[in-house]
Design a protein around this motif. Structure first.
Motif, short mmCIF file in Angstrom:
data_model
loop_
_atom_site.label_atom_id
_atom_site.label_comp_id
_atom_site.label_asym_id
_atom_site.label_seq_id
_atom_site.Cartn_x
_atom_site.Cartn_y
_atom_site.Cartn_z
N THR A 149 0.82 -1.23 0.00
CA THR A 149 0.00 0.00 0.00
C THR A 149 0.84 1.27 0.00
O THR A 149 0.41 2.29 -0.57
CB THR A 149 -0.93 0.01 1.22
OG1 THR A 149 -0.14 -0.07 2.42
CG2 THR A 149 -1.89 -1.16 1.16
N THR A 150 2.03 1.24 0.62
CA THR A 150 2.83 2.47 0.70
C THR A 150 3.25 2.98 -0.67
O THR A 150 3.13 4.18 -0.96
CB THR A 150 4.06 2.24 1.59
OG1 THR A 150 3.62 1.84 2.90
CG2 THR A 150 4.88 3.51 1.71
N PRO A 151 3.77 2.14 -1.59
CA PRO A 151 4.11 2.67 -2.92
C PRO A 151 2.92 3.25 -3.68
O PRO A 151 3.06 4.26 -4.38
CB PRO A 151 4.69 1.45 -3.65
CG PRO A 151 5.14 0.54 -2.57
CD PRO A 151 4.18 0.74 -1.46
N VAL A 152 1.73 2.65 -3.51
CA VAL A 152 0.56 3.18 -4.22
C VAL A 152 0.21 4.56 -3.67
O VAL A 152 -0.18 5.46 -4.43
CB VAL A 152 -0.63 2.21 -4.06
CG1 VAL A 152 -1.87 2.77 -4.74
CG2 VAL A 152 -0.28 0.85 -4.66
N SER A 201 -2.64 -0.36 -14.69
CA SER A 201 -2.72 -1.05 -15.98
C SER A 201 -1.48 -1.90 -16.22
O SER A 201 -1.58 -3.04 -16.71
CB SER A 201 -2.88 -0.01 -17.08
OG SER A 201 -2.88 -0.63 -18.35
N GLY A 202 -0.28 -1.35 -15.88
CA GLY A 202 0.94 -2.13 -16.07
C GLY A 202 0.99 -3.35 -15.17
O GLY A 202 1.40 -4.45 -15.60
N PHE A 214 6.57 1.40 -9.75
CA PHE A 214 6.08 0.24 -10.49
C PHE A 214 7.04 -0.95 -10.34
O PHE A 214 6.61 -2.09 -10.09
CB PHE A 214 5.92 0.61 -11.96
CG PHE A 214 5.51 -0.54 -12.83
CD1 PHE A 214 4.18 -0.86 -12.99
CD2 PHE A 214 6.46 -1.31 -13.49
CE1 PHE A 214 3.80 -1.93 -13.80
CE2 PHE A 214 6.09 -2.38 -14.29
CZ PHE A 214 4.75 -2.69 -14.44
N ASP A 215 8.34 -0.70 -10.48
CA ASP A 215 9.32 -1.78 -10.37
C ASP A 215 9.30 -2.41 -8.98
O ASP A 215 9.48 -3.63 -8.84
CB ASP A 215 10.72 -1.24 -10.68
CG ASP A 215 10.87 -0.84 -12.14
OD1 ASP A 215 10.06 -1.30 -12.96
OD2 ASP A 215 11.78 -0.04 -12.44
N LYS A 216 9.09 -1.59 -7.96
CA LYS A 216 9.06 -2.12 -6.59
C LYS A 216 7.85 -3.04 -6.40
O LYS A 216 7.97 -4.13 -5.83
CB LYS A 216 9.01 -0.96 -5.60
CG LYS A 216 9.17 -1.38 -4.15
CD LYS A 216 9.27 -0.16 -3.25
CE LYS A 216 9.51 -0.60 -1.81
NZ LYS A 216 9.64 0.57 -0.90
N ILE A 217 6.68 -2.62 -6.90
CA ILE A 217 5.47 -3.46 -6.77
C ILE A 217 5.63 -4.73 -7.59
O ILE A 217 5.29 -5.84 -7.13
CB ILE A 217 4.23 -2.65 -7.21
CG1 ILE A 217 4.03 -1.43 -6.30
CG2 ILE A 217 3.00 -3.54 -7.17
CD1 ILE A 217 2.91 -0.52 -6.75
N HIS A 218 6.15 -4.60 -8.80
CA HIS A 218 6.32 -5.77 -9.66
C HIS A 218 7.31 -6.76 -9.04
O HIS A 218 7.09 -7.99 -9.09
CB HIS A 218 6.80 -5.32 -11.04
CG HIS A 218 7.17 -6.44 -11.95
ND1 HIS A 218 6.30 -7.47 -12.28
CD2 HIS A 218 8.34 -6.73 -12.60
CE1 HIS A 218 6.90 -8.32 -13.08
NE2 HIS A 218 8.14 -7.90 -13.30
#
Length: 695
Positions: free
Chosen positions: A424-427, A504-505, A442-446
C-alpha cells in the motif's frame, strides 16, 4: 667562685684608668655633638678678636695693667683678621663670623665690640679659644689625613675588588667555555652514536620492511584468492538463488493457474488446489531458509526443481481431467441435444398428426429483461454473470489467505503487516512529480509480486515468506487502487492518470490483480460494470441503497454530494485504466482491459434507463477522461453515439431530473455541445504526455 672574687679588683682598676676618670657633661646631646663636629669640619679662620688676644699675649701682664690704653691701641693696630694657614699650607679662606657667635646660649664668646672693657684674667679665655681653634684645626687635619687614608684604602679596595671581579669573570668565562666545549664534544659523540644507531635501525627497518612486504604480498595473494573464491561462491550462490526465485515464480504462476482452473472446475478439483498450495508452502519455506542462510545449496535447488516438476505434473493432470470432463460434458450435451431433438421431432409429429401449426405455438416471455420505452430496467444477463464471477474470484482469494489474515502467531502477524505496508505504501506515493519516480514505484510493486525481496520500512519483505502471502498481496493491492480512486481521484481528478497507468501495467503482468481490482470496483461502484442490481424481495431500503453504492455511518445515510463525488472518482479511475498502458512494457498483445471495454460500458449504459443525477455525472466523467481516445479509435461511429446521447438520451435524463439536480445534467449537455461544435474531444487535464516519462 673565682670570678666573684676577682670582680671587685677589676672594677677598681677600671675606675682608676684614664677613661674611667673622664667626666661627662649631663647637658651633652646629639644636637650638640653635631654642632661640634660641624665646627671641626668647617675651615679654620681668625675671629675679629684674634688681634686683641695676640696683643695681650705678646705684652706682659704689667704692661697691660700700666697701659691699658696701649693695649687697646695695640688691639686696634692689629689687623682685623689674619687668616690662618690651612693644614695643607694654603691660607684659609676668610670667614664672615664664627658660627659659635650665632649660638650665645651654648657658647660664651667674648663681646664682638673691641671697645668693650676686657674681663678679668686677661688672656686665659683667648688662649683657651685659640687652643680650641688649634685643636680644631689639628682635628680637622687629622680627620683630613684619616679621610685621605680612608679614600686611599677605599680606592685600593675598589681596585682590588675590581681586579678580583675581572679574575672571577675570566674564570667564569673560561669555565663556561670549557663546559661548552665538553658539551659540544658530548653532543658530537652522542650524535655519532645516534647516527650509528640510526644506521643500524635503518638496516633493521629495511630488513623488516622487506620481510613485511613479502608477507603483505603473500597475504594480498591469499586475500585475492579468497576473494576470487568468495566471488565464485557468491556468483554460484546468486545463480542458484536466481534459479530458485525463477522456479518459485513459475511455481506461483502455475499455482495461480491451478487455483483458477480448479475454481472454474468446481469443488471436485479442490484437492488439486490444496496440493498446489502445499507445494508452494514448501518452496516458500525453502526460499525463506535459504535467504536466512545467505544462498541456497544445490540440494535446495534440486528440491525446488522437484516441486516445480510436481506442480507441472499436477497442473497437466488437472488440465487432462478437466478436458476429459469437458469431453464427457460435451458428449452428454450432444446426447441431450439429440434426445431433445428427437423429442421435439416426436412432438412435432404428434402436433402435425393432431392438426396444430408448430409456427403458431406460444413462446414463453423472457423474464430476464424488463424494458421501459425501449431501455433496460435491469442489467444485462452477461453483465450479471461477469459481475458474479468476479465477486466469486474475490471471495475465493479471501478464503485462500484466511490462515494468514486470522493467524494469532506473532511472526505471521508481522509478515502480514509488512506485506500490507510494502503493497500500500508505494501506491500512496504515486504522483505526477516525475516519470522516473513512477517507474521506481512500479518496479518495486512488480518485484514484490514476482517473489523478489524488497525493502519496506527498513526491512526485507517477500511474498515467499508465506504460501498465502501472494494472494494477500494481490487482494490488498487491488483494494488500495480502488481506495485511491475513491478518495484521491475524487478530490484531485488529475491523480487518476498516474494511478491508472501503474494499475494497468501491474494488471498486464499480474492478471489476478486486475480481476480483483474490477471486483472491488464493482462492489463499491456498481455503475462501473455497469450494473443495476435488483432489490431482493423483503429487503430494506438501507439494503437497497447499499446495493446502489451508498454508504452509511451509524445508520445515517450518505449525503448525495459525497456519494456522487466517490462515484465520480472511481469512474474516472476506471476510464483512465481503459485508456492507458504501461509505456515500458513489451508492447506485445492487447490491453488486458482496453477501449473495447469502454465501448461496451458506454453502449450498456445508454441501453439502460437513466438514474437521476447519477447517470449524468458518470457519463460526463467517463467521456471527459476517455472520449478523446474513443474518437481516435472509433471515429465516425463514436460521433454517432455522441449525437445519439444529445438527441435522445439527454431528454430522458432531463425528464427524471429535478430542479435541484440539474447541475450534472447542464454540465454534461454543455460538454457535448462544445465537443460537437469544435468537432473534437480535448485531452483531459492531467493526461501524461510523452515528455513526462523523460523527467
Amino acid at each position: 667562685m673565682e670570678s666573684q672574687r676577682l670582680r671587685g679588683p677589676a672594677l677598681a682598676a677600671l675606675r682608676a684608668s684614664g677613661k674611667g676618670r673622664l667626666r661627662y657633661g649631663p647637658e651633652w646631646s646629639a644636637e650638640l655633638g653635631e654642632d661640634i663636629l660641624e665646627v671641626h669640619r668647617s675651615p679654620a679662620f681668625l675671629s675679629p678678636q684674634a688681634g686683641w688676644i695676640l696683643g695681650r699675649i705678646a705684652r706682659s701682664p704689667r704692661e697691660e695693667e700700666e697701659t691699658p690704653e696701649g693695649s687697646a691701641r695695640g688691639e686696634a693696630a692689629l689687623p682685623e683678621a689674619l687668616p690662618l694657614a690651612s693644614p695643607g699650607g694654603s691660607p684659609a679662606p676668610r670667614a664672615e663670623a664664627p658660627r659659635d657667635a650665632q649660638r650665645p646660649e651654648k657658647r660664651r664668646d667674648p663681646p664682638s665690640d673691641p671697645e668693650a672693657p676686657a674681663p678679668k684674667g686677661p688672656g686665659i679665655e683667648g688662649i683657651l679659644r685659640l687652643y680650641d681653634r688649634i685643636r680644631a684645626a689639628e682635628g680637622e687635619e687629622d680627620l683630613r689625613r684619616r679621610q685621605e687614608i680612608q679614600d686611599l684604602a677605599s680606592r685600593a679596595a675598589y681596585g682590588q675588588s675590581w681586579e678580583l671581579l675581572k679574575r672571577f669573570d675570566e674564570m667564569r668565562e673560561l669555565k663556561s667555555h670549557q663546559e661548552w666545549q665538553d658539551l659540544r664534544q658530548e653532543v658530537e659523540r652522542s650524535s655519532k652514536e645516534a647516527q650509528g644507531q640510526q644506521e643500524k635501525l635503518k638496516e633493521e627497518h629495511q630488513r623488516r620492511a622487506k620481510l613485511l612486504s613479502r608477507k603483505l604480498r603473500e597475504a594480498e595473494q591469499r586475500r585475492l584468492r579468497q576473494e576470487e573464491a568468495e566471488l565464485q561462491r557468491r556468483e554460484a550462490g546468486q545463480g542458484r538463488l536466481r534459479r530458485l526465485y525463477a522456479a518459485q515464480e513459475e511455481l506461483l504462476q502455475a499455482n495461480r493457474g491451478l487455483g483458477f482452473e480448479a475454481g472454474q472446475g468446481g469443488p471436485a478439483y479442490a484437492p488439486y488446489a490444496e496440493r498446489g498450495n502445499r507445494i508452494c508452502g514448501e518452496v516458500s519455506a525453502l526460499v525463506r531458509t535459504a535467504s536466512e542462510r545467505g544462498f541456497p545449496d544445490p540440494a535446495d535447488l534440486a528440491s525446488a526443481d522437484r516441486a516445480l516438476l510436481e506442480m507441472r505434473n499436477l497442473l497437466s493432470g488437472l488440465r487432462e481431467e478437466i478436458s476429459l470432463a469437458a469431453e464427457r460434458r460435451k458428449q452428454e450435451e450432444e446426447a441431450e441435444k439429440a434426445a431433445a431433438a428427437e423429442k421435439a421431432e416426436n412432438e412435432k409429429n404428434e402436433k402435425i398428426a393432431s392438426g396444430q401449426d408448430p409456427e403458431k405455438a406460444p413462446v414463453p416471455e423472457s423474464s430476464g429483461k424488463l424494458r421501459k420505452n425501449g431501455l433496460q430496467l435491469k442489467s444485462d444477463e452477461k453483465t450479471l454473470q461477469w459481475y458474479q464471477q468476479l465477486q466469486d474470484q474475490l471471495d475465493q482469494c479471501v478464503d485462500s489467505f484466511a490462515g494468514l489474515a486470522n493467524s494469532k502467531d506473532r511472526q505471521e502477524k508481522k509478515i502480514k503487516m509488512d506485506l500490507q505496508k510494502a503493497v500500500t505504501t508505494p501506491v500512496s506515493q504515486i504522483s505526477t512529480r516525475a516519470g522516473s519516480q513512477l517507474k521506481e514505484i512500479f518496479d518495486k510493486i512488480h518485484a514484490l509480486l514476482s517473489g523478489k525481496p524488497v525493502r519496506s520500512g527498513g526491512q526485507s519483505v517477500s511474498v515467499a515468506l508465506h504460501p498465502e502471502a501472494l494472494n494477500f498481496s494481490y487482494y490488498k493491492l487491488a483494494e488500495k487502487f480502488v481506495k485511491q480512486g475513491e478518495e484521491e481521484v475524487a478530490s484531485h481528478h488529475q491523480a487518476a492518470f498516474p494511478i491508472a497507468v501503474v494499475a494497468s501495467g501491474i494488471w498486464e503482468l499480474h492478471p489476478p490483480v486486475g480481476h480483483f481490482l474490477l471486483a472491488h470496483l464493482h462492489r463499491k461502484c456498481p455503475y462501473a460494470a455497469p450494473l443495476r442490481p435488483g432489490l431482493p424481495e423483503g429487503a430494506s431500503p438501507e439494503e437497497g441503497r447499499r446495493l446502489l453504492g451508498y454508504q452509511s455511518h451509524d445508520s445515517t445515510p450518505e449525503p448525495q454530494d459525497n456519494f456522487l463525488k466517490r462515484m465520480s472518482g472511481m469512474i474516472r479511475l476506471y476510464a483512465a485504466i481503459l485508456t492507458l498502458r504501461w509505456p515500458y512494457g513489451d508492447g506485445q498483445g492487447n490491453h488486458p482491459h482496453g477501449l473495447n471495454q469502454a465501448w461496451r460500458w458506454l453502449a450498456q449504459t445508454l441501453n439502460s434507463e437513466p438514474l437521476a443525477d447519477v447517470t449524468a455525472t458518470i457519463l460526463f466523467d467517463f467521456l471527459e477522461v476517455c472520449g478523446n481516445a474513443l474518437v481516435k479509435v472509433y471515429q465516425a461511429q463514436f460521433w454517432k453515439m455522441i449525437i445519439l446521447i444529445r438527441e435522445e438520451y439527454l431528454p430522458r435524463i432531463e425528464e427524471i431530473t429535478s430542479t435541484g439536480q440539474m447541475g450534472s445534467f447542464i454540465r454534461l449537455k454543455q460538454f457535448l455541445e462544445e465537443c460537437l461544435r469544435r468537432n473534437e474531444i480535448p485531452l483531459p487535464k492531467g493526461f501524461l504526455p510523452p515528455s513526462f516519462w523523460r523527467s
